[in-house]
Design a protein around this motif. Sequence first.
Motif, PDB file in Angstrom:
ATOM      1  N   ILE A 203       0.832  -1.211   0.000  1.00 32.21           N
ATOM      2  CA  ILE A 203       0.000   0.000   0.000  1.00 32.21           C
ATOM      3  C   ILE A 203       0.865   1.258   0.000  1.00 32.21           C
ATOM      4  N   ALA A 204       1.909   1.238   0.798  1.00 29.43           N
ATOM      5  CA  ALA A 204       2.838   2.372   0.801  1.00 29.43           C
ATOM      6  C   ALA A 204       3.430   2.549  -0.596  1.00 29.43           C
ATOM      7  N   PHE A 205       3.767   1.427  -1.226  1.00 27.19           N
ATOM      8  CA  PHE A 205       4.347   1.476  -2.565  1.00 27.19           C
ATOM      9  C   PHE A 205       3.371   2.119  -3.548  1.00 27.19           C
ATOM     10  N   LYS A 206       2.116   1.656  -3.480  1.00 31.97           N
ATOM     11  CA  LYS A 206       1.083   2.167  -4.385  1.00 31.97           C
ATOM     12  C   LYS A 206       0.838   3.665  -4.181  1.00 31.97           C
ATOM     13  N   LEU A 207       0.880   4.093  -2.928  1.00 38.77           N
ATOM     14  CA  LEU A 207       0.627   5.502  -2.608  1.00 38.77           C
ATOM     15  C   LEU A 207       1.869   6.371  -2.814  1.00 38.77           C
ATOM     16  N   GLY A 208       2.989   5.710  -3.104  1.00 38.69           N
ATOM     17  CA  GLY A 208       4.222   6.464  -3.300  1.00 38.69           C
ATOM     18  C   GLY A 208       4.787   7.027  -2.010  1.00 38.69           C
ATOM     19  N   LEU A 209       4.519   6.339  -0.894  1.00 44.77           N
ATOM     20  CA  LEU A 209       5.021   6.800   0.401  1.00 44.77           C
ATOM     21  C   LEU A 209       6.145   5.887   0.874  1.00 44.77           C
ATOM     22  N   ARG A 210       7.106   6.460   1.544  1.00 48.34           N
ATOM     23  CA  ARG A 210       8.160   5.638   2.126  1.00 48.34           C
ATOM     24  C   ARG A 210       7.598   4.890   3.343  1.00 48.34           C
ATOM     25  N   GLY A 211       7.947   3.606   3.452  1.00 42.27           N
ATOM     26  CA  GLY A 211       7.342   2.785   4.509  1.00 42.27           C
ATOM     27  C   GLY A 211       8.267   2.500   5.675  1.00 42.27           C
ATOM     28  N   MET A 212       7.650   2.283   6.851  1.00 43.07           N
ATOM     29  CA  MET A 212       8.398   1.893   8.042  1.00 43.07           C
ATOM     30  C   MET A 212       8.381   0.373   8.147  1.00 43.07           C
ATOM     31  N   PRO A 213       9.527  -0.281   8.030  1.00 41.55           N
ATOM     32  CA  PRO A 213       9.537  -1.745   8.126  1.00 41.55           C
ATOM     33  C   PRO A 213       9.185  -2.199   9.539  1.00 41.55           C
ATOM     34  N   ARG A 214       8.530  -3.353   9.626  1.00 37.67           N
ATOM     35  CA  ARG A 214       8.158  -3.840  10.961  1.00 37.67           C
ATOM     36  C   ARG A 214       9.380  -4.161  11.807  1.00 37.67           C
ATOM     37  N   GLU A 215      10.496  -4.481  11.125  1.00 35.61           N
ATOM     38  CA  GLU A 215      11.721  -4.813  11.871  1.00 35.61           C
ATOM     39  C   GLU A 215      12.219  -3.619  12.678  1.00 35.61           C
ATOM     40  N   ALA A 216      11.820  -2.413  12.273  1.00 33.45           N
ATOM     41  CA  ALA A 216      12.247  -1.239  13.045  1.00 33.45           C
ATOM     42  C   ALA A 216      11.684  -1.328  14.456  1.00 33.45           C
ATOM     43  N   GLU A 217      10.487  -1.902  14.590  1.00 31.90           N
ATOM     44  CA  GLU A 217       9.907  -2.084  15.929  1.00 31.90           C
ATOM     45  C   GLU A 217      10.445  -3.351  16.594  1.00 31.90           C
ATOM     46  N   SER A 218      10.307  -4.475  15.909  1.00 36.66           N
ATOM     47  CA  SER A 218      10.660  -5.745  16.557  1.00 36.66           C
ATOM     48  C   SER A 218      12.150  -5.820  16.883  1.00 36.66           C
ATOM     49  N   GLY A 219      12.985  -5.246  16.006  1.00 34.35           N
ATOM     50  CA  GLY A 219      14.427  -5.263  16.253  1.00 34.35           C
ATOM     51  C   GLY A 219      14.775  -4.516  17.539  1.00 34.35           C
ATOM     52  N   MET A 220      14.087  -3.386  17.745  1.00 36.72           N
ATOM     53  CA  MET A 220      14.342  -2.589  18.958  1.00 36.72           C
ATOM     54  C   MET A 220      13.847  -3.325  20.209  1.00 36.72           C
ATOM     55  N   VAL A 221      12.700  -3.984  20.099  1.00 32.65           N
ATOM     56  CA  VAL A 221      12.181  -4.753  21.241  1.00 32.65           C
ATOM     57  C   VAL A 221      13.148  -5.887  21.580  1.00 32.65           C
ATOM     58  N   GLU A 222      13.647  -6.553  20.538  1.00 33.66           N
ATOM     59  CA  GLU A 222      14.602  -7.651  20.776  1.00 33.66           C
ATOM     60  C   GLU A 222      15.892  -7.137  21.406  1.00 33.66           C
ATOM     61  N   ARG A 223      16.357  -5.984  20.941  1.00 32.27           N
ATOM     62  CA  ARG A 223      17.565  -5.387  21.529  1.00 32.27           C
ATOM     63  C   ARG A 223      17.338  -5.074  23.016  1.00 32.27           C
ATOM     64  N   ASP A 224      16.185  -4.491  23.299  1.00 37.62           N
ATOM     65  CA  ASP A 224      15.892  -4.121  24.695  1.00 37.62           C
ATOM     66  C   ASP A 224      15.795  -5.358  25.592  1.00 37.62           C
ATOM     67  N   ILE A 225      15.179  -6.402  25.085  1.00 34.24           N
ATOM     68  CA  ILE A 225      15.047  -7.636  25.874  1.00 34.24           C
ATOM     69  C   ILE A 225      16.429  -8.254  26.127  1.00 34.24           C
ATOM     70  N   ARG A 226      17.293  -8.151  25.134  1.00 29.17           N
ATOM     71  CA  ARG A 226      18.653  -8.644  25.326  1.00 29.17           C
ATOM     72  C   ARG A 226      19.343  -7.860  26.453  1.00 29.17           C
ATOM     73  N   LEU A 227      19.144  -6.554  26.487  1.00 26.41           N
ATOM     74  CA  LEU A 227      19.746  -5.743  27.561  1.00 26.41           C
ATOM     75  C   LEU A 227      19.173  -6.126  28.927  1.00 26.41           C
ATOM     76  N   VAL A 228      17.863  -6.349  28.984  1.00 25.86           N
ATOM     77  CA  VAL A 228      17.248  -6.755  30.255  1.00 25.86           C
ATOM     78  C   VAL A 228      17.827  -8.092  30.702  1.00 25.86           C
ATOM     79  N   THR A 229      17.981  -9.008  29.754  1.00 23.91           N
ATOM     80  CA  THR A 229      18.556 -10.328  30.064  1.00 23.91           C
ATOM     81  C   THR A 229      19.954 -10.177  30.634  1.00 23.91           C
ATOM     82  N   GLU A 230      20.770  -9.343  29.987  1.00 23.64           N
ATOM     83  CA  GLU A 230      22.160  -9.174  30.406  1.00 23.64           C
ATOM     84  C   GLU A 230      22.277  -8.533  31.789  1.00 23.64           C
ATOM     85  N   LEU A 231      21.320  -7.688  32.136  1.00 19.35           N
ATOM     86  CA  LEU A 231      21.400  -6.982  33.426  1.00 19.35           C
ATOM     87  C   LEU A 231      21.157  -7.912  34.617  1.00 19.35           C
ATOM     88  N   ARG A 232      20.447  -9.016  34.379  1.00 16.35           N
ATOM     89  CA  ARG A 232      20.225 -10.018  35.431  1.00 16.35           C
ATOM     90  C   ARG A 232      19.775  -9.397  36.753  1.00 16.35           C
TER      91      ARG A 232
END
Length: 436
Positions: A203-232
């Motif tokens: 849909i973003a492609f059709k509308l000619g809009l630049r899109g936000m990939p879902r990995e931008a969210e999930s990657g950050m959540v995964e990074r944060d969870i890794r930090l929480v894990t490391e902090l123990r």
Amino acid sequence: MTALVIRGGHLIDPAAGVDGPKDIFLKDGRVAEIAAPGKLKQANGAGPEVQVLDATGLTIAPGLVDIHVHLREPGQGYKETIATGTAAAAAGGFTAVAAMPNTKPVNDSPEITRWMQAPERGASVRVFPIGAATRGSKGEAINDFAALKSAGCVAVTDDGYPILKDNIMRETLSAASRVGLSVIQHAEDTRLTQGASMNAGAIAFKLGLRGMPREAESGMVERDIRLVTELRDPRVHLHVAHTSTAAALAAVRQARRSGLRVTCEVAPHHFLLTEEYVGQYNTNAKMNPPLRAAVDRDAMIEAILDGVVDAIATDHAPHAIHEKEVEFEHAPNGITGLETALGLSLRWLHKEWKMPLGRVLSLLSAQPAALLGLKGRGTLTVGSFADVVVFDPKTEWIFRARDTRSKSRNTPFDGWTMQGKVKWTISEGRIAFEDA
Ligand SMILES: [Zn+2]
């Protein structure tokens, strides 16, 4: 002080395990007594100054708690003020709102935190400020969390922006946990979303809009969870704001299985709407995180139903008409939500998807209150705050944006059918809203 009796209603208090006909006596801002119908003892001797509300046929529940709102004060009173935002909250059944720090200036100080809570702001319901995690929310240097907490902040976040740098996020999690504050992350790897204004996809492609990939969210959540894990450190609490992707939810689900203190919230627009709603550049369908694909929306519903989601939060984000009536790419992110959250939740989660009423109410009150440690809120036991919503669970009604108490009208739910009409909202024993 005022005294109120609510008589003839059906009390649902999920945290206390109550679901039955009860009368309630509220006095001096607290719950004084709860009894079977007609059996209140204290209220009988309390005299003529006691106001009686007839709740026959209505549901009585703990006042709703929204842990994610933008009240725009200080600095952007043309969008919303603390007075108008909390009036909208009261109309929506909310008795407590947590206010995000992306004001102008950013709330990164005890002074602004106290200013927001001052009686002069004219709040109808209780405002709990959330402090900026880093100075000016720039993600570079963390604030004095002990000072923010003693001024009244209930969590820290840079919402609107992520805390991008690993070392700063680690330091934030660690320092906040030492003073007993939660860290709320706006999970977006902004290196992947520059110039983007909707979900990445066809849909973003059709509308000619630049899109936000879902990995931008999930990657950050995964990074944060890794930090929480490391902090123990079991005191560390990471809360993921406005979760919008299936992958981010999967990461939260996994973290919980590993015993980590990781919680998340979902906004009504993310469990009801998809990117298709952007249609022909509808700026009231523009928010961050954006509306996603149907598979993501379905994952939100599933996670709400199976208990992975800890709270429904609106991300109430008012903007003036002139700001939204521009090209899609230039419109600011966000929609209002305080007056539609209950009606949409009851209409869809309860009626359509058969979630028990008590569980829906818990997601809107008990769980968010517990998540931020708001003592005496989200439940109606003797001694707790007299924060109450009384509503008719059966009534269907049409929400009209023009009738909003908010200063802004940027909602995609104009004309939608809601279920459950708020009759009274009572904040610390005072009637903050009454349906006329
Ligand atoms: Zn955000």
